[in-house]
Design a protein around this motif. Structure first.
Motif, PDB file in Angstrom:
ATOM      1  N   ARG A 152       0.826  -1.204   0.000  1.00  0.00           N
ATOM      2  CA  ARG A 152       0.000   0.000   0.000  1.00  0.00           C
ATOM      3  C   ARG A 152       0.865   1.261   0.000  1.00  0.00           C
ATOM      4  NH1 ARG A 152      -2.748  -1.207   4.264  1.00  0.00           N
ATOM      5  NH2 ARG A 152      -1.649   0.094   5.754  1.00  0.00           N
ATOM      6  N   ARG A 153       2.003   1.160   0.662  1.00  0.00           N
ATOM      7  CA  ARG A 153       2.926   2.304   0.724  1.00  0.00           C
ATOM      8  C   ARG A 153       3.929   2.306  -0.421  1.00  0.00           C
ATOM      9  NH1 ARG A 153       3.728   2.399   7.265  1.00  0.00           N
ATOM     10  NH2 ARG A 153       1.514   2.742   7.696  1.00  0.00           N
ATOM     11  N   ARG A 154       3.767   1.374  -1.335  1.00  0.00           N
ATOM     12  CA  ARG A 154       4.623   1.250  -2.519  1.00  0.00           C
ATOM     13  C   ARG A 154       6.112   1.126  -2.145  1.00  0.00           C
ATOM     14  NH1 ARG A 154       0.240   3.999  -5.043  1.00  0.00           N
ATOM     15  NH2 ARG A 154      -0.164   3.130  -7.099  1.00  0.00           N
ATOM     16  N   ILE A 155       6.366   0.243  -1.200  1.00  0.00           N
ATOM     17  CA  ILE A 155       7.731  -0.056  -0.777  1.00  0.00           C
ATOM     18  C   ILE A 155       8.051  -1.469  -1.261  1.00  0.00           C
ATOM     19  CG2 ILE A 155       9.269  -0.349   1.215  1.00  0.00           C
ATOM     20  CD1 ILE A 155       7.347   1.484   2.801  1.00  0.00           C
ATOM     21  N   THR A 156       9.185  -1.642  -1.915  1.00  0.00           N
ATOM     22  CA  THR A 156       9.567  -2.974  -2.373  1.00  0.00           C
ATOM     23  C   THR A 156      10.120  -3.778  -1.195  1.00  0.00           C
ATOM     24  OG1 THR A 156      11.854  -2.399  -2.896  1.00  0.00           O
ATOM     25  CG2 THR A 156      10.199  -2.035  -4.645  1.00  0.00           C
ATOM     26  N   GLN A 157      10.185  -5.074  -1.392  1.00  0.00           N
ATOM     27  CA  GLN A 157      10.788  -5.928  -0.363  1.00  0.00           C
ATOM     28  C   GLN A 157      12.230  -5.511  -0.103  1.00  0.00           C
ATOM     29  OE1 GLN A 157      10.116  -9.850  -2.059  1.00  0.00           O
ATOM     30  NE2 GLN A 157       8.556 -10.273  -0.516  1.00  0.00           N
ATOM     31  N   LYS A 158      12.975  -5.233  -1.154  1.00  0.00           N
ATOM     32  CA  LYS A 158      14.381  -4.842  -0.985  1.00  0.00           C
ATOM     33  C   LYS A 158      14.494  -3.526  -0.217  1.00  0.00           C
ATOM     34  CE  LYS A 158      16.464  -7.434  -4.692  1.00  0.00           C
ATOM     35  NZ  LYS A 158      17.311  -7.459  -5.865  1.00  0.00           N
ATOM     36  N   GLN A 159      13.596  -2.576  -0.514  1.00  0.00           N
ATOM     37  CA  GLN A 159      13.634  -1.301   0.199  1.00  0.00           C
ATOM     38  C   GLN A 159      13.328  -1.494   1.682  1.00  0.00           C
ATOM     39  OE1 GLN A 159      10.713   0.716  -2.227  1.00  0.00           O
ATOM     40  NE2 GLN A 159      12.272   1.991  -3.221  1.00  0.00           N
ATOM     41  N   LEU A 160      12.290  -2.260   1.977  1.00  0.00           N
ATOM     42  CA  LEU A 160      11.931  -2.483   3.377  1.00  0.00           C
ATOM     43  C   LEU A 160      13.031  -3.242   4.106  1.00  0.00           C
ATOM     44  CD1 LEU A 160      10.003  -2.234   5.738  1.00  0.00           C
ATOM     45  CD2 LEU A 160       8.792  -4.270   4.890  1.00  0.00           C
ATOM     46  N   ALA A 161      13.595  -4.214   3.449  1.00  0.00           N
ATOM     47  CA  ALA A 161      14.693  -4.975   4.061  1.00  0.00           C
ATOM     48  C   ALA A 161      15.854  -4.042   4.407  1.00  0.00           C
ATOM     49  CB  ALA A 161      15.148  -6.087   3.126  1.00  0.00           C
ATOM     50  N   GLY A 162      16.231  -3.201   3.477  1.00  0.00           N
ATOM     51  CA  GLY A 162      17.341  -2.283   3.718  1.00  0.00           C
ATOM     52  C   GLY A 162      17.050  -1.275   4.814  1.00  0.00           C
ATOM     53  N   ARG A 163      15.868  -0.709   4.790  1.00  0.00           N
ATOM     54  CA  ARG A 163      15.491   0.306   5.779  1.00  0.00           C
ATOM     55  C   ARG A 163      15.352  -0.267   7.184  1.00  0.00           C
ATOM     56  NH1 ARG A 163      10.454   3.272   2.708  1.00  0.00           N
ATOM     57  NH2 ARG A 163      11.579   3.915   0.844  1.00  0.00           N
ATOM     58  N   SER A 164      14.932  -1.516   7.288  1.00  0.00           N
ATOM     59  CA  SER A 164      14.659  -2.115   8.598  1.00  0.00           C
ATOM     60  C   SER A 164      15.836  -2.928   9.137  1.00  0.00           C
ATOM     61  CB  SER A 164      13.430  -3.020   8.513  1.00  0.00           C
ATOM     62  OG  SER A 164      13.677  -4.105   7.631  1.00  0.00           O
ATOM     63  N   ASN A 165      16.860  -3.112   8.322  1.00  0.00           N
ATOM     64  CA  ASN A 165      18.013  -3.938   8.704  1.00  0.00           C
ATOM     65  C   ASN A 165      17.605  -5.400   8.929  1.00  0.00           C
ATOM     66  OD1 ASN A 165      20.779  -4.212   9.028  1.00  0.00           O
ATOM     67  ND2 ASN A 165      20.673  -3.915  11.241  1.00  0.00           N
ATOM     68  N   VAL A 166      16.646  -5.855   8.120  1.00  0.00           N
ATOM     69  CA  VAL A 166      16.235  -7.255   8.073  1.00  0.00           C
ATOM     70  C   VAL A 166      16.655  -7.748   6.693  1.00  0.00           C
ATOM     71  CG1 VAL A 166      14.246  -8.824   7.995  1.00  0.00           C
ATOM     72  CG2 VAL A 166      14.296  -6.946   9.649  1.00  0.00           C
ATOM     73  N   SER A 167      17.277  -8.908   6.626  1.00  0.00           N
ATOM     74  CA  SER A 167      17.759  -9.362   5.325  1.00  0.00           C
ATOM     75  C   SER A 167      16.594  -9.566   4.356  1.00  0.00           C
ATOM     76  CB  SER A 167      18.561 -10.658   5.457  1.00  0.00           C
ATOM     77  OG  SER A 167      17.704 -11.771   5.625  1.00  0.00           O
ATOM     78  N   TYR A 168      16.906  -9.351   3.089  1.00  0.00           N
ATOM     79  CA  TYR A 168      15.921  -9.527   2.020  1.00  0.00           C
ATOM     80  C   TYR A 168      15.367 -10.953   2.044  1.00  0.00           C
ATOM     81  CZ  TYR A 168      14.211  -9.996  -2.805  1.00  0.00           C
ATOM     82  OH  TYR A 168      13.453 -10.249  -3.917  1.00  0.00           O
ATOM     83  N   ALA A 169      16.251 -11.938   2.228  1.00  0.00           N
ATOM     84  CA  ALA A 169      15.826 -13.342   2.261  1.00  0.00           C
ATOM     85  C   ALA A 169      14.866 -13.596   3.427  1.00  0.00           C
ATOM     86  CB  ALA A 169      17.032 -14.264   2.356  1.00  0.00           C
ATOM     87  N   THR A 170      15.139 -12.994   4.561  1.00  0.00           N
ATOM     88  CA  THR A 170      14.270 -13.152   5.730  1.00  0.00           C
ATOM     89  C   THR A 170      12.901 -12.552   5.468  1.00  0.00           C
ATOM     90  OG1 THR A 170      16.133 -13.206   7.273  1.00  0.00           O
ATOM     91  CG2 THR A 170      13.999 -12.524   8.174  1.00  0.00           C
TER      92      THR A 170
END
Length: 99
Positions: A30-48
């Protein structure tokens, strides 16, 4: 006094986890955030993050990181803030164990 919600009475832990994952994913999209963007911003790995959105499996710490980044951490903080009483005995005992 909060009552037990019977809508989810027969859920498994996996059902609950998947429902949480779907809510996080819906918020992210809904916020138009990609998985990679959220992973990077949250310090959670993309795979996780990918695994979480597919299976609901994630560590509690990583889940909290995602909610913090999405501005949902208050909802996590509010968990269990309203007690659910299953008996009169619990109501009586509640005054002994207030936080």
């Amino acid at each position: 006094m909060a009552m037990v919600d019977t809508d989810y009475l027969w859920d498994t832990p996996s059902d609950v986890a998947l429902r949480l994952a779907k809510r996080i994913k819906a918020t992210r999209k809904r916020r138009r955030i990609t998985q990679k963007q959220l992973a990077g911003r949250s310090n959670v790995s993309y795979a996780t993050l990918r695994k979480f959105e597919k299976t609901g499996q994630i560590s509690l710490e990583s889940f909290i990181k995602l909610t913090m980044e999405l501005g949902l951490v208050q909802e996590v903080n509010d968990l269990f803030s309203e007690p659910v009483y299953n008996s009169i005995e619990e109501v009586v005992n509640a005054s002994k164990y207030k936080l």
